[in-house]
Design a protein around this motif. Structure first.
Motif, PDB file in Angstrom:
ATOM      1  N   GLN A 572       0.823  -1.217   0.000  1.00 39.68           N
ATOM      2  CA  GLN A 572       0.000   0.000   0.000  1.00 39.68           C
ATOM      3  C   GLN A 572       0.859   1.271   0.000  1.00 39.68           C
ATOM      4  OE1 GLN A 572      -2.515   0.146   3.505  1.00 39.68           O
ATOM      5  NE2 GLN A 572      -2.543   2.369   3.445  1.00 39.68           N
ATOM      6  N   LEU A 573       2.023   1.221   0.654  1.00 40.25           N
ATOM      7  CA  LEU A 573       2.868   2.411   0.806  1.00 40.25           C
ATOM      8  C   LEU A 573       3.739   2.635  -0.423  1.00 40.25           C
ATOM      9  CD1 LEU A 573       4.054   1.838   4.503  1.00 40.25           C
ATOM     10  CD2 LEU A 573       2.316   3.454   3.724  1.00 40.25           C
ATOM     11  N   SER A 574       3.892   3.910  -0.801  1.00 39.11           N
ATOM     12  CA  SER A 574       4.759   4.231  -1.941  1.00 39.11           C
ATOM     13  C   SER A 574       6.220   4.264  -1.500  1.00 39.11           C
ATOM     14  CB  SER A 574       4.374   5.596  -2.526  1.00 39.11           C
ATOM     15  OG  SER A 574       4.869   6.630  -1.683  1.00 39.11           O
ATOM     16  N   ASP A 575       7.129   4.267  -2.463  1.00 37.29           N
ATOM     17  CA  ASP A 575       8.572   4.288  -2.153  1.00 37.29           C
ATOM     18  C   ASP A 575       9.003   5.597  -1.498  1.00 37.29           C
ATOM     19  OD1 ASP A 575       8.718   1.818  -3.195  1.00 37.29           O
ATOM     20  OD2 ASP A 575       9.920   2.320  -4.965  1.00 37.29           O
ATOM     21  N   ALA A 576       8.145   6.620  -1.550  1.00 40.76           N
ATOM     22  CA  ALA A 576       8.511   7.918  -0.974  1.00 40.76           C
ATOM     23  C   ALA A 576       7.783   8.180   0.343  1.00 40.76           C
ATOM     24  CB  ALA A 576       8.189   9.032  -1.969  1.00 40.76           C
ATOM     25  N   ASP A 577       7.039   7.188   0.842  1.00 41.30           N
ATOM     26  CA  ASP A 577       6.259   7.362   2.072  1.00 41.30           C
ATOM     27  C   ASP A 577       7.130   7.046   3.287  1.00 41.30           C
ATOM     28  OD1 ASP A 577       4.429   7.200   4.213  1.00 41.30           O
ATOM     29  OD2 ASP A 577       2.808   6.646   2.831  1.00 41.30           O
ATOM     30  N   LYS A 578       7.244   8.020   4.200  1.00 39.66           N
ATOM     31  CA  LYS A 578       8.113   7.823   5.374  1.00 39.66           C
ATOM     32  C   LYS A 578       7.571   6.770   6.336  1.00 39.66           C
ATOM     33  CE  LYS A 578      10.157  12.423   5.231  1.00 39.66           C
ATOM     34  NZ  LYS A 578      10.407  13.684   5.949  1.00 39.66           N
ATOM     35  N   ASP A 579       6.307   6.385   6.174  1.00 35.12           N
ATOM     36  CA  ASP A 579       5.777   5.291   7.000  1.00 35.12           C
ATOM     37  C   ASP A 579       6.451   3.961   6.654  1.00 35.12           C
ATOM     38  OD1 ASP A 579       4.125   6.987   8.348  1.00 35.12           O
ATOM     39  OD2 ASP A 579       2.351   6.566   7.148  1.00 35.12           O
ATOM     40  N   LEU A 580       7.216   3.942   5.573  1.00 34.88           N
ATOM     41  CA  LEU A 580       7.988   2.747   5.219  1.00 34.88           C
ATOM     42  C   LEU A 580       9.122   2.477   6.220  1.00 34.88           C
ATOM     43  CD1 LEU A 580       8.748   2.505   1.371  1.00 34.88           C
ATOM     44  CD2 LEU A 580       7.749   0.747   2.830  1.00 34.88           C
ATOM     45  N   PHE A 581       9.667   3.556   6.841  1.00 31.81           N
ATOM     46  CA  PHE A 581      10.843   3.381   7.709  1.00 31.81           C
ATOM     47  C   PHE A 581      10.634   2.314   8.782  1.00 31.81           C
ATOM     48  CE2 PHE A 581      11.990   8.122   6.899  1.00 31.81           C
ATOM     49  CZ  PHE A 581      12.552   7.794   5.682  1.00 31.81           C
ATOM     50  N   PRO A 582       9.591   2.461   9.629  1.00 30.44           N
ATOM     51  CA  PRO A 582       9.435   1.448  10.673  1.00 30.44           C
ATOM     52  C   PRO A 582       9.107   0.066  10.120  1.00 30.44           C
ATOM     53  CG  PRO A 582       7.568   2.967  10.691  1.00 30.44           C
ATOM     54  CD  PRO A 582       8.577   3.530   9.754  1.00 30.44           C
ATOM     55  N   LEU A 583       8.438   0.027   8.953  1.00 31.26           N
ATOM     56  CA  LEU A 583       8.122  -1.270   8.346  1.00 31.26           C
ATOM     57  C   LEU A 583       9.397  -1.945   7.839  1.00 31.26           C
ATOM     58  CD1 LEU A 583       6.082  -3.356   7.505  1.00 31.26           C
ATOM     59  CD2 LEU A 583       5.500  -1.983   5.508  1.00 31.26           C
ATOM     60  N   LEU A 584      10.302  -1.166   7.238  1.00 31.54           N
ATOM     61  CA  LEU A 584      11.594  -1.710   6.795  1.00 31.54           C
ATOM     62  C   LEU A 584      12.373  -2.268   7.992  1.00 31.54           C
ATOM     63  CD1 LEU A 584      12.585   1.126   4.287  1.00 31.54           C
ATOM     64  CD2 LEU A 584      12.285  -1.260   3.659  1.00 31.54           C
ATOM     65  N   GLU A 585      12.363  -1.518   9.101  1.00 27.17           N
ATOM     66  CA  GLU A 585      13.060  -1.985  10.303  1.00 27.17           C
ATOM     67  C   GLU A 585      12.445  -3.275  10.824  1.00 27.17           C
ATOM     68  OE1 GLU A 585      12.741   1.265  13.009  1.00 27.17           O
ATOM     69  OE2 GLU A 585      14.348   2.415  12.109  1.00 27.17           O
ATOM     70  N   CYS A 586      11.106  -3.332  10.808  1.00 27.51           N
ATOM     71  CA  CYS A 586      10.398  -4.508  11.288  1.00 27.51           C
ATOM     72  C   CYS A 586      10.736  -5.733  10.426  1.00 27.51           C
ATOM     73  CB  CYS A 586       8.899  -4.223  11.262  1.00 27.51           C
ATOM     74  SG  CYS A 586       7.881  -5.507  11.998  1.00 27.51           S
TER      75      CYS A 586
END
Length: 736
Positions: A572-586
């Motif tokens: 759902q998240l785009s490559d420019a969405d900062k909500d990706l950060f915690p998901l990448l860490e997870c």
């Protein structure tokens, strides 16, 4: 031209600029249009001369317009002073000095700010007349001149204190040697403003400790002791701040007076003004950390501990009381989402976590008092229990809705002493837990949230008892209690419960394996309900759980609960969405835990990381081509996830990397000017060297050269973690 006599303004220009300034301060004006107009004026070389003329002595202009001209001038000079024609510079300076004694206080305050900016740009040496003017005004009998000069000097002391403690050509003394005796003399002024400004100015030099202050220490301390009884709260606050700084910088100054200082701080800690009390409260932690004689403070514990506990009760105006009522259905405001900072991957440290779970991060008397009690418990241990526990029990036994703050403070106190007093508390731990568990269901949200935190503070000791049937039962009750609170409808309670669960997960590790299904069900239920801010804490709890149980997570029934919601969010998240950060860490933690079990999810995750790094590297040089704004954290998080994949998949990652340009991207990241990017890139280099060295061979000499350079950078102390990762990567490359 500036060089032809003294500059004079044109009447038409003055009227026009004053008109724009009048609109500028009007609450109903078109701010964008006004700003564009002011930007247009700034292209005229003598615009700042007009501003200083209006500020200094424009006839008929209101104080508000003059002040607006001054503030605009200050902002212009901050960036443009050095590039101004020297004649314009001199004109501006000449107009400012007479304003030191201006009758209007707002003008005096503003001139101090402008002068400080000029001194920062051109140094004291570039304005020799300033020192003379300040001394003359300080020695004047006119209160306006004295206060104006003192206000200006205080701003210079705050902004560039080192400048005043420097040898200057043409001066027989350093400026601080000239000013300090005068500043100390003002401690006895009948005017509160002069006492406050002079004390604030001297305090700026405690950390630097120039020779002038060192030699005048006795006089300074005597002045502080006199001002400790000042009727003005701001002065008392500065006295407390000075004593705290002195004990941090050089406790030996205070040692002969420590008993008196402690007695004063005890009184100040009860000051009706909360800012004074807060400043005084900092003293107890500073005292303990300075490793001064604990015997001296020991005799005051009977008086001090009740004060700290009393100050741990929520104040009526505490912002948390308002936030505490927020329901989960209320969307987060932008200001609720504090900036998050990813910690780059670091080989060689097991514990790089930030221990601050409080999302509000507003330091106040309540938190400072709890921190002080924590420090005292670590120094004096169980000694404080006979003093503290009767007070805690009294607060816990208070009944009625109006006394919930007292009970909350008592629970906070138990959490604060959980580690320092554990020897004395351990025999009663079962009773403490049994008492706390019902508070998880209390009707007051802040009591529920603080109970989560306090239980988490006992996690280590609760987990130690799991081997016994009663201990296991207790652990199970706490786990289920926290899981229920994770699904609380109140945001503050959700946050506290999730953070507490993450702490319990770290301590319990593989002991959580039998409970995995129910933990995952609760966390993923919360994942579907939480607003943005608390969602980040769920990611952390999931990542911590994965790290805690490792391969135990690699079972189809667990993955069926865990992965679909995370993958849905990922898509759902785009490559420019900062909500990706915690998901990448997870995902990084999950990949490391699952090992080869992550291979079924690896290909799209791997490819997306490659795409993100590529688009961010392009955005760095050409934003319009990339279509996204450059943000280093996208690269850092992606590199760290690739490291997690390498660690989890082992040599299985070779099939993923072999068909990509990761090698070239990684080399570029290893040479990035940003420390965080280099740190994560070198960590990935080491991980790839360990599991698929053949892939790196075509660029081996380049990688070795770049890694070696990290250990000989000029500012090695600032990038020690980069050098550490470089060293580790070279070692892995050498072994292979």
């Amino acid at each position: 031209m500036a060089g032809q006599g003294i500059w004079q303004p044109k009447e038409e220009g003055l009227r026009e600029i004053c008109g724009v300034l009048e609109q500028h301060i009007s609450p109903t004006s078109d701010k964008t249009r006004i700003w564009q107009q002011l930007q247009h004026y700034s292209h005229f070389p003598d615009f700042n001369d007009y501003l200083v003329f209006i500020f200094a002595h424009s006839p008929g202009a209101s104080v508000e317009i003059r002040q607006a001209a001054g503030l605009l001038l200050k902002n212009n000079l901050r960036s443009a002073f050095k590039s101004l024609d020297p004649a314009y510079q001199q004109y501006i300076k000449s107009q400012l000095l007479p304003c030191l004694g201006e009758a209007e206080k707002d003008i005096r305050n503003t001139v101090g700010t402008i002068i400080s900016v000029i001194v920062q740009q051109g140094r004291i040496l570039g304005w020799p007349e300033l020192l003379q003017a300040l001394v003359q005004c300080l020695d004047s009998n006119d209160i306006n001149h004295t206060e104006g000069a003192l206000d200006t000097l205080s701003k210079i002391c705050e902004d560039i204190p080192r400048e005043l403690d420097s040898d200057l050509p043409g001066l027989s003394e350093r400026p601080i040697d000239v000013f300090l005796p005068r500043l100390l003399q003002f401690f006895g002024s009948p005017h509160a403003s002069l006492r406050k400004l002079s004390l604030g100015s001297v305090n700026q030099f405690i950390m630097l400790m120039p020779n002038a202050l060192y030699l005048s220490m006795d006089q300074y301390l005597q002045g502080l002791f006199v001002l400790s009884h000042d009727p003005v709260a701001e002065v008392r606050k500065l006295v407390c701040a000075a004593l705290v700084q002195l004990i941090e910088v050089n406790p030996s100054f205070l040692e002969p007076h420590l008993k008196n200082v402690i007695e004063f701080m005890l009184q100040a800690n009860k000051d009706a003004d909360e800012e004074v009390a807060l400043e005084a409260c900092e003293f107890w932690s500073a005292y303990c950390e300075a490793q001064l004689n604990p015997e001296l403070l020991r005799e005051f514990l009977q008086q001090l501990i009740p004060v700290l506990l009393s100050n741990m009760v929520y104040a009526a105006d505490d912002e948390s009381l308002i936030d505490a009522e927020e329901d989960e259905a209320v969307p987060d405001r932008d200001q609720d989402l504090k900036p998050r900072f990813h910690s780059s991957r670091f080989h060689g440290s097991e514990d790089m976590k930030d221990d601050d779970d409080d999302s509000l991060n507003i330091w106040n008397l309540r938190k400072c008092s709890a921190a002080g009690l924590d420090v005292l418990s670590n120094v004096y241990g169980d000694e404080i229990l006979p003093i503290l526990m009767p007070l805690v029990q009294a607060k816990l036994s208070t009944l009625g809705g109006g006394s919930w703050k007292e009970r909350e403070a008592a629970v906070l106190a138990l959490g604060a002493i959980a580690e320092g007093c554990i020897r004395g508390l351990y025999p009663h731990l079962a009773e403490i837990v049994e008492f706390l568990l019902p508070l998880l269901d209390d009707k007051f949200p802040l009591l529920r949230s603080i109970t989560c935190w306090t239980l988490s503070r006992f996690s280590k000791f609760i987990v130690q008892g799991i081997g016994h049937p009663k201990g296991y039962e207790q652990f199970n009750k706490i786990l289920m209690g926290l899981l229920c609170r994770i699904l609380d409808t109140n945001k503050r309670v959700q946050e506290a419960a999730c953070s507490a669960l993450a702490t319990l997960e770290e301590e319990a590790a593989e002991e959580l394996a039998p409970h995995l299904e129910i933990i995952l069900q609760h966390l993923l239920c919360a994942y579907g309900r939480y607003q943005k801010r608390n969602l980040r804490i769920v990611y952390d709890a999931i990542g911590t759980l994965a790290e805690a149980v490792g391969g135990e997570l690699n079972q189809p029934r667990y993955l069926q609960i865990l992965m679909p919601p995370l993958i849905a969010k990922w898509e759902q998240l785009s490559d420019a969405d900062k909500d990706l950060f915690p998901l990448l860490e997870c995902f990084t933690s999950i990949a490391q835990a699952l090992g080869n079990g992550f291979s079924q999810f690896a290909q799209p995750v791997f490819q997306r990381c490659i795409n993100i790094i590529q688009s961010q590297q392009l955005a760095k040089v050409n934003r319009s081509s990339a279509g996204v704004q450059y943000e280093k954290e996208f690269i850092v998080c992606s590199l760290d996830l690739l490291s997690g994949l390498a660690e989890g998949l082992g040599s299985g990652i070779e099939s993923l990397v072999s068909q990509t340009n990761l090698r070239d991207q990684l080399l570029q990241c290893c040479m990035d000017e940003t420390i965080d990017v280099r740190q994560s890139a070198l960590a990935l280099l080491g991980d790839l060297a360990r599991v698929c060295p053949a892939y790196l061979h075509p660029c081996l000499s380049e990688f070795l050269s770049v890694a070696a350079k990290q250990m000989s950078t000029p500012k090695l102390s600032e990038s020690i973690s980069v050098a550490n990762n470089a060293c580790w990567a070279i070692g892995e490359l050498a072994v292979k």
